[in-house]
Design a protein around this motif. Structure first.
Motif, PDB file in Angstrom:
ATOM      1  N   ILE A 134       2.306  52.083  48.753  1.00 42.21           N
ATOM      2  CA  ILE A 134       2.219  52.708  47.429  1.00 42.21           C
ATOM      3  C   ILE A 134       3.491  53.510  47.140  1.00 42.21           C
ATOM      4  O   ILE A 134       4.064  53.411  46.059  1.00 42.21           O
ATOM      5  N   ARG A 135       3.928  54.274  48.114  1.00 40.77           N
ATOM      6  CA  ARG A 135       5.154  55.065  47.935  1.00 40.77           C
ATOM      7  C   ARG A 135       6.380  54.160  47.812  1.00 40.77           C
ATOM      8  O   ARG A 135       7.318  54.476  47.083  1.00 40.77           O
ATOM      9  N   GLY A 136       6.364  53.044  48.511  1.00 40.75           N
ATOM     10  CA  GLY A 136       7.482  52.112  48.501  1.00 40.75           C
ATOM     11  C   GLY A 136       7.744  51.490  47.142  1.00 40.75           C
ATOM     12  O   GLY A 136       8.860  51.047  46.854  1.00 40.75           O
ATOM     13  N   ARG A 137       6.736  51.448  46.297  1.00 45.27           N
ATOM     14  CA  ARG A 137       6.920  50.922  44.937  1.00 45.27           C
ATOM     15  C   ARG A 137       7.934  51.758  44.166  1.00 45.27           C
ATOM     16  O   ARG A 137       8.694  51.239  43.366  1.00 45.27           O
ATOM     17  N   GLY A 138       7.849  53.075  44.370  1.00 42.90           N
ATOM     18  CA  GLY A 138       8.748  53.990  43.682  1.00 42.90           C
ATOM     19  C   GLY A 138       8.591  54.005  42.172  1.00 42.90           C
ATOM     20  O   GLY A 138       9.512  54.346  41.451  1.00 42.90           O
ATOM     21  N   THR A 139       7.399  53.641  41.688  1.00 45.69           N
ATOM     22  CA  THR A 139       7.205  53.535  40.241  1.00 45.69           C
ATOM     23  C   THR A 139       6.380  54.664  39.649  1.00 45.69           C
ATOM     24  O   THR A 139       6.234  54.739  38.439  1.00 45.69           O
ATOM     25  N   GLU A 140       5.817  55.530  40.527  1.00 40.14           N
ATOM     26  CA  GLU A 140       4.887  56.526  40.009  1.00 40.14           C
ATOM     27  C   GLU A 140       5.177  57.919  40.568  1.00 40.14           C
ATOM     28  O   GLU A 140       5.628  58.059  41.709  1.00 40.14           O
ATOM     29  N   PRO A 141       4.858  58.957  39.786  1.00 42.35           N
ATOM     30  CA  PRO A 141       5.055  60.330  40.267  1.00 42.35           C
ATOM     31  C   PRO A 141       4.050  60.668  41.377  1.00 42.35           C
ATOM     32  O   PRO A 141       3.027  59.999  41.532  1.00 42.35           O
ATOM     33  N   GLU A 142       4.331  61.719  42.117  1.00 43.98           N
ATOM     34  CA  GLU A 142       3.515  62.136  43.269  1.00 43.98           C
ATOM     35  C   GLU A 142       2.038  62.335  42.887  1.00 43.98           C
ATOM     36  O   GLU A 142       1.142  61.953  43.652  1.00 43.98           O
ATOM     37  N   GLU A 143       1.787  62.902  41.740  1.00 47.60           N
ATOM     38  CA  GLU A 143       0.395  63.133  41.312  1.00 47.60           C
ATOM     39  C   GLU A 143      -0.386  61.815  41.254  1.00 47.60           C
ATOM     40  O   GLU A 143      -1.532  61.740  41.702  1.00 47.60           O
ATOM     41  N   ILE A 144       0.234  60.773  40.728  1.00 43.33           N
ATOM     42  CA  ILE A 144      -0.428  59.458  40.625  1.00 43.33           C
ATOM     43  C   ILE A 144      -0.579  58.842  42.011  1.00 43.33           C
ATOM     44  O   ILE A 144      -1.621  58.261  42.330  1.00 43.33           O
ATOM     45  N   VAL A 145       0.419  58.980  42.854  1.00 37.63           N
ATOM     46  CA  VAL A 145       0.338  58.483  44.237  1.00 37.63           C
ATOM     47  C   VAL A 145      -0.869  59.116  44.923  1.00 37.63           C
ATOM     48  O   VAL A 145      -1.670  58.418  45.566  1.00 37.63           O
ATOM     49  N   GLN A 146      -1.038  60.426  44.786  1.00 37.16           N
ATOM     50  CA  GLN A 146      -2.163  61.127  45.403  1.00 37.16           C
ATOM     51  C   GLN A 146      -3.502  60.645  44.843  1.00 37.16           C
ATOM     52  O   GLN A 146      -4.474  60.475  45.593  1.00 37.16           O
ATOM     53  N   GLN A 147      -3.553  60.411  43.533  1.00 35.45           N
ATOM     54  CA  GLN A 147      -4.788  59.895  42.920  1.00 35.45           C
ATOM     55  C   GLN A 147      -5.116  58.511  43.476  1.00 35.45           C
ATOM     56  O   GLN A 147      -6.277  58.212  43.772  1.00 35.45           O
TER      57      GLN A 147
END
Length: 187
Positions: A134-147
């Motif tokens: 998910i982090r490797g995509r690099g397309t979303e802010p941390e808040e969305i990654v956590q969600q």
């Protein structure tokens, strides 16, 4: 003509559903038709309208919900995702095996409406690997990654509701297993 199968490929965000799908979606033996979902989220770089999704605005999606035009739908991180019912029914009536790549919440709706659906849950090799993807995509802010990670943990608790569970440690191997599952159910 024999009615086609309804095949649901599901699993947490970032598990690699799309990557696995690319490995077998064009296999002529599977007689697959991919159902393109509708979404209100913004198009990502490289995505194509009508291929990856049908991108619509929120009012149009909500109208489709009110009109009963969706086999399933879900809302996640402020966006709707759903499967147009009419297209699925048309393709199955033509004898095509219709493949849905959808979220867990949507699959639960499909299971209620179509108990004959062939449901396949893709799991990651570990939750650490899922986070890395998910982090490797690099397309979303941390808040969305956590969600997404929080939602993935909840979704993993529902694997026993599916007919099949496939681990995506190796996308080619996972695709081969799914192809075999589909072929067995076509017989």
């Amino acid at each position: 003509m024999k009615k086609g199968l309804l095949i649901v490929l599901s699993g947490p965000s970032g598990v690699g559903k799309g990557t696995i799908l690319k490995e077998f979606v064009n296999d002529p033996e599977l007689n697959l038709a991919y159902s393109v979902s509708m979404t209100t989220r913004k198009m990502r770089p490289g995505e194509v309208e009508g291929v990856n999704y049908n991108f619509v605005d929120r009012p149009a999606f909500e109208q489709a919900i009110r009109d009963g035009e969706l086999l399933e739908y879900a809302e996640f991180v402020g966006n709707y995702y759903g499967t147009p019912l009419k297209n699925v029914e048309k393709l199955r009536a033509e004898g095509k095996n219709v493949l849905l790549e959808i979220e867990v919440q949507g699959c639960q709706q499909v299971m209620e409406k179509c108990p004959d659906a062939l449901t396949i849950f893709i799991i990651p090799p570990s939750m650490e690997e899922l986070e890395k993807r998910i982090r490797g995509r690099g397309t979303e802010p941390e808040e969305i990654v956590q969600q997404r990670l929080s939602k993935a943990n909840r979704e993993m608790e529902l694997v026993d509701q599916y007919k099949f569970i496939v681990c995506n440690e190796d996308p080619k191997l996972a695709a081969s297993i799914i192809s075999l599952i589909i072929k067995r159910h076509m017989e």
